[in-house]
Design a protein around this motif. Structure first.
Motif, PDB file in Angstrom:
ATOM      1  N   UNK A   1      18.902  18.641   8.166  1.00 50.62           N
ATOM      2  CA  UNK A   1      18.909  17.689   9.272  1.00 50.62           C
ATOM      3  C   UNK A   1      18.428  18.364  10.543  1.00 50.62           C
ATOM      4  N   UNK A   2      17.515  17.691  11.256  1.00 53.91           N
ATOM      5  CA  UNK A   2      17.023  18.175  12.548  1.00 53.91           C
ATOM      6  C   UNK A   2      17.146  17.036  13.553  1.00 53.91           C
ATOM      7  N   UNK A   3      17.850  17.302  14.663  1.00 58.21           N
ATOM      8  CA  UNK A   3      18.015  16.299  15.711  1.00 58.21           C
ATOM      9  C   UNK A   3      17.636  16.899  17.052  1.00 58.21           C
TER      10      UNK A   3
ATOM     11  N   UNK B   1      16.480  14.779   7.006  1.00 53.85           N
ATOM     12  CA  UNK B   1      16.808  13.849   8.088  1.00 53.85           C
ATOM     13  C   UNK B   1      16.225  14.359   9.395  1.00 53.85           C
ATOM     14  N   UNK B   2      15.488  13.503  10.092  1.00 54.60           N
ATOM     15  CA  UNK B   2      14.897  13.846  11.386  1.00 54.60           C
ATOM     16  C   UNK B   2      15.272  12.771  12.396  1.00 54.60           C
ATOM     17  N   UNK B   3      15.822  13.205  13.536  1.00 54.01           N
ATOM     18  CA  UNK B   3      16.126  12.296  14.632  1.00 54.01           C
ATOM     19  C   UNK B   3      15.534  12.870  15.911  1.00 54.01           C
TER      20      UNK B   3
ATOM     21  N   UNK C   1       6.540  15.860   5.376  1.00 54.58           N
ATOM     22  CA  UNK C   1       7.945  16.144   5.019  1.00 54.58           C
ATOM     23  C   UNK C   1       8.284  15.373   3.743  1.00 54.58           C
ATOM     24  N   UNK C   2       7.966  15.953   2.611  1.00 52.98           N
ATOM     25  CA  UNK C   2       8.057  15.249   1.342  1.00 52.98           C
ATOM     26  C   UNK C   2       9.488  14.943   0.918  1.00 52.98           C
ATOM     27  N   UNK C   3      10.470  15.708   1.422  1.00 53.62           N
ATOM     28  CA  UNK C   3      11.860  15.501   1.035  1.00 53.62           C
ATOM     29  C   UNK C   3      12.589  14.533   1.976  1.00 53.62           C
ATOM     30  N   UNK C   4      11.890  13.987   2.958  1.00 56.59           N
ATOM     31  CA  UNK C   4      12.519  13.162   3.980  1.00 56.59           C
ATOM     32  C   UNK C   4      13.202  11.936   3.373  1.00 56.59           C
TER      33      UNK C   4
END
Length: 424
Positions: A98-100, A129-131, A149-152
């Motif tokens: 996760x990156x926020x 996860x991207x926020x 980002x293939x695993x998103x």
């Protein structure tokens, strides 16, 4: 036998155990992910075993407010935030799930800005996860590496625009997309949705669209579209919850150009359970719905929320159509408005055939901003006389009704002996 001495030895032995240093890695990660990122990195001072634990955190959240940046004007303060993010990403030695990022500065997200380098690094870390949240009014372009980002699985992006790369093959794992303050000049959203075969939840908040938005998906279950758009076409058969909130600003999207094809949308639905048409959505949808022409019963539909002018004939007809195809309707909530144009309903609600049994299963009705007009009173009268299992009719009048009108409401005949009229 010296039992007291042996007990003291055991206590001393337990006291000498370094529990913090010997925690399992998975527990360390949970602890670190609960801390502000600066404090998480600061745990390197706890012991040797914690020195590099932060470098394998699975969740990274960077907020500018955590860095005491003052009034946000000093370039040096901003650079500290940028360098800190770069340091963490550069030294990170494991997957980032996760990156926020909560950013307030334009240069972080501008073309060629730092976000492009960070996104490239994330695309190689298996991020799920991207926020990206920002208070910047100017829209920034999402880096093309985002689409690598293939695993998103989850993305929440604020204040952005994007263009799908020519070789983009889709997000195979994405189940949730949330765009906030999004500006669309073409049907990028529709194309992105079509490339996400497992997308289940789509939220478009404060959308500004100058293009025709066409969303076709057989996997979507939850849909929310909120903002200003020119044209919206939806074919989403398995959506169970839908909220369409159309705002009209004549300076951007002329009312005459707003078009939501409600008939097409309703015709595609199979699993809908609750639907909300708010703002000007019902007003615009009313222009594209023909009374009695909706093709199937929506047996799972139990809740309808509308923002509606009951005194407008086209809107009244459209609402009647919705009620007709929802035989198991249990809850109706209406935000009543007066738009001041369009053909009046005359005695529309009084003319409805009671044998049609529109509200056989209705349990609760909520009428907000009730003014006691002929159309509103006619609708309430129909509902009370046609709902045999109604329990609650909640009416909020905002102090618009006089005593005589209130008395008439309370004296209306009710089909349900348990029906309670609550005036707020």
């Amino acid at each position: 036998m010296d039992r007291g001495g042996s007990q003291k030895k055991r206590n001393k032995s337990v006291a000498n155990v370094d529990i913090i240093s010997n925690l399992p890695d998975v527990i360390k990660d949970k602890i670190l992910c609960c801390l502000p990122i600066k404090e998480a990195v600061g745990t390197c001072l706890l012991s040797r075993k914690w020195r590099y634990s932060w470098a394998s955190m699975t969740e990274l959240t960077f907020r500018e407010e955590d860095f005491d940046l003052g009034n946000g004007i000093e370039e040096g303060e901003s650079n500290k935030f940028v360098y800190f993010i770069l340091m963490v990403l550069s030294l990170h030695n494991g997957p980032i799930l996760k990156f926020e990022l909560n950013a307030r500065r334009v240069h972080l997200l501008s073309p060629g800005g730092h976000i492009h380098r960070w996104m490239l690094m994330l695309s190689r870390k298996g991020v799920k996860e991207i926020q990206i949240k920002t208070k910047i009014w100017r829209n920034y372009k999402i880096p093309s590496s985002f689409f690598s980002c293939e695993e998103l699985e989850y993305a929440c992006l604020q204040g952005c625009i994007f263009q799908l790369p020519p070789l983009f093959t889709g997000f195979k794992r994405v189940h949730t997309l949330h765009f906030i303050d999004f500006c669309a000049t073409e049907n990028n959203i529709g194309e992105l949705v079509a490339s996400c075969p497992n997308l289940e939840k789509l939220t478009l908040s404060r959308l500004l669209s100058f293009a025709d938005i066409s969303i076709h998906s057989t996997k979507l279950k939850i849909l929310r579209v909120d903002g200003m758009f020119k044209h919206l076409s939806l074919v989403t058969p398995h959506v169970s919850s839908a909220v369409i909130n159309l705002q009209v600003n004549t300076g951007y999207v002329p009312r005459a150009g707003c078009n939501f094809n409600l008939s097409q949308f309703i015709s595609s639905l199979l699993d809908i359970e609750n639907i909300s048409l708010l703002g000007h959505a019902f007003e615009c949808a009313a222009h594209g719905i023909l009374p009695g022409k909706l093709p199937r019963l929506l047996n799972r539909l139990t809740e309808i929320t509308l923002e509606i002018d009951l005194g407008n004939l086209k809107e009244a007809n459209a609402a009647h159509c919705l009620f007709q195809v929802a035989p198991n309707l249990q809850r109706v909530k209406l935000q009543l408005v007066y738009r001041g144009y369009g053909a009046p309903t005359s005695n529309f609600w009084d003319s409805i055939d009671h044998q049609a049994s529109l509200f056989n299963n209705l349990d609760t009705v909520v009428l907000n901003n009730f003014a006691g007009s002929c159309a509103e009173s006619g609708f309430l009268k129909l509902l009370l006389e046609d709902a045999p299992v109604l329990r609650i009719a909640q009416i909020k009048d905002n102090n618009k009704l006089d005593k005589e009108c209130l008395k008439r409401l309370l004296k209306m005949r009710r089909a349900s002996k348990d029906a309670e009229v609550i005036l707020l």
